[in-house]
Design a protein around this motif. Structure first.
Motif, PDB file in Angstrom:
ATOM      1  N   GLU A 103       0.837  -1.193   0.000  1.00 35.98           N
ATOM      2  CA  GLU A 103       0.000   0.000   0.000  1.00 35.98           C
ATOM      3  C   GLU A 103       0.877   1.249   0.000  1.00 35.98           C
ATOM      4  OE1 GLU A 103      -3.804   1.989   2.387  1.00 35.98           O
ATOM      5  OE2 GLU A 103      -2.636   0.363   3.340  1.00 35.98           O
TER       6      GLU A 103
ATOM      7  N   PHE B 262      -9.941   3.258   4.679  1.00 38.51           N
ATOM      8  CA  PHE B 262      -9.569   4.610   4.289  1.00 38.51           C
ATOM      9  C   PHE B 262      -9.914   5.658   5.346  1.00 38.51           C
ATOM     10  CE2 PHE B 262      -9.966   3.488  -0.506  1.00 38.51           C
ATOM     11  CZ  PHE B 262      -8.752   2.824  -0.428  1.00 38.51           C
TER      12      PHE B 262
ATOM     13  N   MET C 158     -10.056   9.740  -1.505  1.00 37.69           N
ATOM     14  CA  MET C 158      -9.785   8.311  -1.643  1.00 37.69           C
ATOM     15  C   MET C 158     -11.039   7.607  -2.157  1.00 37.69           C
ATOM     16  SD  MET C 158      -6.680   7.636  -0.786  1.00 37.69           S
ATOM     17  CE  MET C 158      -5.302   8.017   0.297  1.00 37.69           C
TER      18      MET C 158
ATOM     19  N   PRO D 176     -12.335   3.716  -3.619  1.00 36.94           N
ATOM     20  CA  PRO D 176     -11.932   2.343  -3.889  1.00 36.94           C
ATOM     21  C   PRO D 176     -12.170   1.995  -5.356  1.00 36.94           C
ATOM     22  CG  PRO D 176     -13.952   2.386  -2.588  1.00 36.94           C
ATOM     23  CD  PRO D 176     -13.537   3.796  -2.791  1.00 36.94           C
TER      24      PRO D 176
ATOM     25  N   LYS E  31      -6.428   4.197  -5.592  1.00 34.58           N
ATOM     26  CA  LYS E  31      -6.923   5.061  -4.522  1.00 34.58           C
ATOM     27  C   LYS E  31      -7.490   6.385  -5.012  1.00 34.58           C
ATOM     28  CE  LYS E  31      -4.416   3.564  -0.418  1.00 34.58           C
ATOM     29  NZ  LYS E  31      -3.569   4.028   0.697  1.00 34.58           N
ATOM     30  N   HIS E  32      -7.208   6.773  -6.244  1.00 36.23           N
ATOM     31  CA  HIS E  32      -7.765   8.012  -6.778  1.00 36.23           C
ATOM     32  C   HIS E  32      -7.897   7.872  -8.286  1.00 36.23           C
ATOM     33  CE1 HIS E  32      -3.607   8.900  -7.861  1.00 36.23           C
ATOM     34  NE2 HIS E  32      -3.279   8.753  -6.586  1.00 36.23           N
TER      35      HIS E  32
END
Length: 350
Positions: free
Chosen positions: A107, A141, A152, A154, A172-173
Motif C-alpha cells: 500500500e 480509508f 480516496m 476504492p 486510490k484516486h
C-alpha cells in the motif's frame, strides 16, 4: 471530432430495494481516435458522471460496441457506436465502512494490493448489501477519527469472482484508476492463477484460444465459441499431476469474465468445485476415483472453487517502477492437493 454522448432514455422507478435510475447512452467515435480502452474513452466523454461511477454511486452496464457485447478493456476504433447503461446503485447512499479485516500485501498513496479471500464479494449489489470488499476499503480509508478522506475512492480495476481468492489491485484516486485501465488495455498487467482442475491434463503446457460470449438465457454463465464472442486467450502449464486432478499455473492474455473457469471446462477439465461449469463435487463420478465418502471429505476441506490469483505484475501509476506480487494458494486448496497426492501414492503402491 467526436460527438457528445447522446442520452437516449431516462428511467426513474422504485422497487423493493429502493430507487433505481437508468440512463441509456450512445457515443459515436470519430475518424481519428487515440488507442485507448473503452473505459478510458467513456470516462473522458462522460465526466464527471463516470467519476461518480468509480465512487460506486453509479455502475455502467450493458456495454455494447457496434451492437455486440463488449468489455471495458477493449480498445476503441474509429467510426464505432458505443452504447451503455448508467445504473444508479440503490445502495449507494447506504454504503458504510465496515471493520472487515484486509490482507494488505502492499500500500502507498496511489494503490493498494490485497489478497481477497474466497467468499467475499467485491461490489455491493442486490444480493450483497454489506460485507463486501468496498465496505472493507471504506473502513480502511478512514482516519483515526472515523472520517473518510473524500479524495480516496476504492477504484477496483481488477475484479475477482466471489469464490476466487487472491491478489487484486485497487486504485486510490482517479488518476491511478485511469493509468491502471490503460495498462489493462495494453495487456501490460501480468496475472497468474493457480487452478486445481478435475481430470488428468496430458499436455505439459498449452494455450486455449477461444472467444467468449454470453450464454443465452443465463445472466451468470458464459460460453466458449469457435468464432463469435470476444477474443480470450489462456496459457496453462502443469505444476503437478495428481491422478484424479491436475494442479495448473494459468496466465491470462486477456481478462474476460470467468475466463479460466470456462476455458478449462471447455477442454473437459473444469475447476475443482466450480458449481457453474461442471466441477461440482457432487457431480464427480466414482469411476474417476471419487467415492461418496471422498467427495464429502473434499467438500468439507474446500467448499469453494479451487482457483487462486497467485501473482500480479504491474507498473506503478506514479513512480513507473515495475512491481510484482505473489501469494501462495490458501490452506484449503493445499489440503485438497495433499489428499489427491496421498490417494495417487496409495494407488501406485497397489
Amino acid at each position: 471530432m467526436t460527438a457528445k454522448p447522446e442520452k437516449l432514455q431516462y428511467i426513474k422507478k422504485a422497487d423493493g430495494t429502493g430507487l433505481r435510475i437508468q440512463e441509456f447512452y450512445r457515443i459515436q467515435t470519430g475518424v481519428y481516435e487515440p488507442s485507448v480502452s473503452v473505459s478510458v474513452y467513456i470516462a473522458k466523454k462522460l465526466a464527471p458522471k463516470y467519476e461518480q461511477a468509480l465512487q460506486h454511486n453509479y455502475s455502467i452496464q450493458s456495454l455494447m460496441v457496434e451492437g455486440h457485447p463488449a468489455e471495458f478493456n477493449d480498445t476503441i476504433k474509429a467510426n464505432e457506436t458505443i452504447s451503455f447503461t448508467v445504473l444508479r446503485n440503490p445502495f449507494a447512499d447506504e454504503l458504510l465502512p465496515e471493520p472487515i479485516s484486509l490482507d494488505v500485501i502492499y500500500e502507498d498513496d496511489h494503490i493498494i494490493v490485497l489478497n481477497k479471500p474466497s467468499g467475499m464479494v467485491v461490489h455491493p449489489g442486490h444480493d450483497h448489501h454489506s460485507g463486501t470488499l468496498v465496505n472493507a476499503l471504506l473502513h480502511h480509508f478512514q482516519d483515526r477519527e472515523g472520517v473518510i478522506d473524500k479524495s480516496m475512492i476504492p477504484g477496483i480495476v481488477h475484479r475477482l469472482d466471489k469464490d476466487t481468492s487472491g491478489l487484486t489491485v485497487v486504485a486510490k484516486h482517479k488518476e491511478s484508476v485511469r493509468d491502471l485501465y490503460h495498462q489493462f488495455a495494453r495487456k501490460a498487467i501480468e496475472r497468474y492463477y493457480t487452478a486445481l482442475v478435475v481430470g488428468n491434463v496430458k499436455e505439459d503446457e498449452g494455450t486455449i484460444d477461444q472467444p467468449i460470449t454470453a450464454h443465452e438465457g443465463s445472466t451468470k454463465m458464459k460460453i466458449a465459441t469457435s468464432s463469435e464472442g470476444k477474443q480470450a486467450m489462456t496459457h496453462f502449464r502443469v505444476i503437478v499431476r495428481l491422478g484424479m486432478a491436475t494442479l495448473l499455473n494459468c496466465r491470462l492474455e486477456t481478462g474476460r469474465t470467468h475466463q479460466i473457469r470456462l476455458h478449462m471446462a471447455s477442454q473437459g477439465f473444469p475447476v475443482f468445485n466450480d458449481l457453474l461449469y461442471g466441477g461440482s463435487i457432487s457431480d464427480l463420478n466414482q469411476g474417476g476415483g471419487f467415492s461418496d465418502r471422498l467427495k464429502a471429505k473434499l467438500n468439507h476441506v474446500c467448499p469453494r472453487q479451487a482457483l487462486h490469483a497467485d501473482s500480479l505484475g504491474l507498473v506503478h501509476p506514479k513512480g513507473w517502477q515495475p512491481l510484482f506480487f505473489e501469494k501462495a494458494m490458501p490452506e484449503e486448496m493445499q489440503k485438497v492437493v495433499e489428499i489427491c497426492q496421498n490417494l495417487k501414492l496409495n494407488d501406485n503402491n497397489h
